[in-house]
Design a protein around this motif. Structure first.
Motif, PDB file in Angstrom:
ATOM      1  N   THR A  27       1.540  12.459   8.967  1.00 30.23           N
ATOM      2  CA  THR A  27       1.518  12.067   7.561  1.00 30.23           C
ATOM      3  C   THR A  27       1.948  13.265   6.725  1.00 30.23           C
ATOM      4  N   ARG A  28       2.955  13.095   5.918  1.00 30.32           N
ATOM      5  CA  ARG A  28       3.472  14.148   5.030  1.00 30.32           C
ATOM      6  C   ARG A  28       3.979  15.362   5.801  1.00 30.32           C
ATOM      7  N   ARG A 185       2.062   6.748   6.056  1.00 27.02           N
ATOM      8  CA  ARG A 185       1.877   7.250   4.694  1.00 27.02           C
ATOM      9  C   ARG A 185       0.719   6.478   4.078  1.00 27.02           C
ATOM     10  N   GLU A 186      -0.344   7.213   3.774  1.00 25.53           N
ATOM     11  CA  GLU A 186      -1.546   6.541   3.288  1.00 25.53           C
ATOM     12  C   GLU A 186      -1.332   5.854   1.951  1.00 25.53           C
ATOM     13  N   GLU A 192       3.453  -3.392   6.781  1.00 25.05           N
ATOM     14  CA  GLU A 192       3.682  -3.677   8.190  1.00 25.05           C
ATOM     15  C   GLU A 192       3.482  -2.423   9.032  1.00 25.05           C
ATOM     16  N   ASN A 193       4.035  -1.297   8.563  1.00 27.24           N
ATOM     17  CA  ASN A 193       3.883  -0.050   9.310  1.00 27.24           C
ATOM     18  C   ASN A 193       2.417   0.372   9.368  1.00 27.24           C
ATOM     19  N   ASN A 198      -2.832   1.317  12.070  1.00 26.45           N
ATOM     20  CA  ASN A 198      -4.273   1.069  12.183  1.00 26.45           C
ATOM     21  C   ASN A 198      -4.632   0.394  13.499  1.00 26.45           C
ATOM     22  N   ALA A 199      -3.803  -0.552  13.932  1.00 29.04           N
ATOM     23  CA  ALA A 199      -4.081  -1.243  15.193  1.00 29.04           C
ATOM     24  C   ALA A 199      -3.993  -0.275  16.372  1.00 29.04           C
TER      25      ALA A 199
END
Length: 266
Positions: A27-28, A185-186, A192-193, A198-199
């Motif tokens: 992330t980032r 990206r929070e 969808e992403n 999360n899954a």
């Protein structure tokens, strides 16, 4: 491979774990250094590796691997590495060229309007199913990165089905390991992403989450890495607890240190 990361994960190429699903999340920042680590780690461990590379070319991965003491062409030649170069496969599909092997293109779903990932799964299964002459240790599937499949038109359910079948085959049936990189990206509107992210987090045995610094760019601290074990509800030892380290990427190494303990800060 990065020795300090092995120490943090209590991992050794002499005794690679089996039956685990490791999720690499960034992330980032760019978490590709984790992909290079696991690629070199499992090759040095003597494992059979199927690398589904959807982002970069073979030459790119080989340049980095050489810095980490591994030769990808040599690994391919001796049958230890099966490399799917996504960029080349996409070109073959779009221009209707037959793969050199004569087998169905693993990425043929691009031409079929994103129907399913069965051909890609069959490529993985065939590549990692051991033959009688194989002397490699446990098989390993490495994917860089699964977010690309969504960009190519696949539905989240198709991507999750693909990972589920790969886990069932590689981790459960063949007693090997699966390592997957996914971007997140929070604050993203890409639902969808985030659904896929999360899954996969819930399915994983271990999450390595690379994040950029909330304060922005720093030349001496490139980001932080969260190590999140996903085990039984009762945590038995200190190594089972989530941990966070900051890191600095160098030319041939990555240095890790506790938050706020960088030499540049002190």
């Amino acid at each position: 491979m990065f020795v300090e990361l092995n120490e943090l994960l209590h991992a050794s190429p002499e005794r690679p774990e089996q039956g685990t699903f490791t999720l690499l999340r960034d992330t980032r920042t760019d978490g590709s250094f984790l992909v290079h680590h696991f690629l070199s780690f499992y090759l040095k461990a003597g494992c059979k590796v199927c690398f589904v590379a959807l982002i970069q070319s073979f030459s790119h991965y080989n340049v980095v691997a050489q810095k980490l003491g591994v030769s990808l062409p040599a690994a391919k030649e001796r049958g230890q590495l099966v490399f799917l170069e996504g960029l080349k496969s996409c070109f073959e599909v779009l221009f209707k060229e037959e793969p050199p092997t004569g087998q169905p293109n693993p990425l043929q779903f691009i031409r079929e309007g994103g129907s399913n990932l069965k051909a890609l799964y069959e490529f993985v299964r065939t590549s990692l199913t051991p033959s009688e002459s194989d002397s490699w240790k446990c098989p390993v599937l490495l994917v860089d990165d699964v977010s690309v499949l969504l960009s190519l038109g696949m539905r989240p359910v198709d991507v999750l089905d693909f990972i589920h079948y790969c886990r069932a085959t590689v981790c459960s049936q063949l007693k090997g390991n699966v390592v997957v990189l996914v971007h997140s990206r929070e604050d993203s509107d890409d639902t969808e992403n985030e659904l896929v992210v999360n899954a996969l987090c819930h399915q994983s045995n271990l999450i390595l989450w690379a994040e950029g610094l909330a304060t922005g760019y720093c030349k001496d601290i490139h980001g932080q890495l969260k190590i999140i074990p996903r085990g039984p509800a009762v945590l038995s030892t200190e190594r089972d607890l989530p941990r966070t380290y900051q890191y600095k990427i160098q030319d041939r190494n990555v240095t890790f240190f506790a938050r706020g303990m960088s030499a540049a800060v002190l």
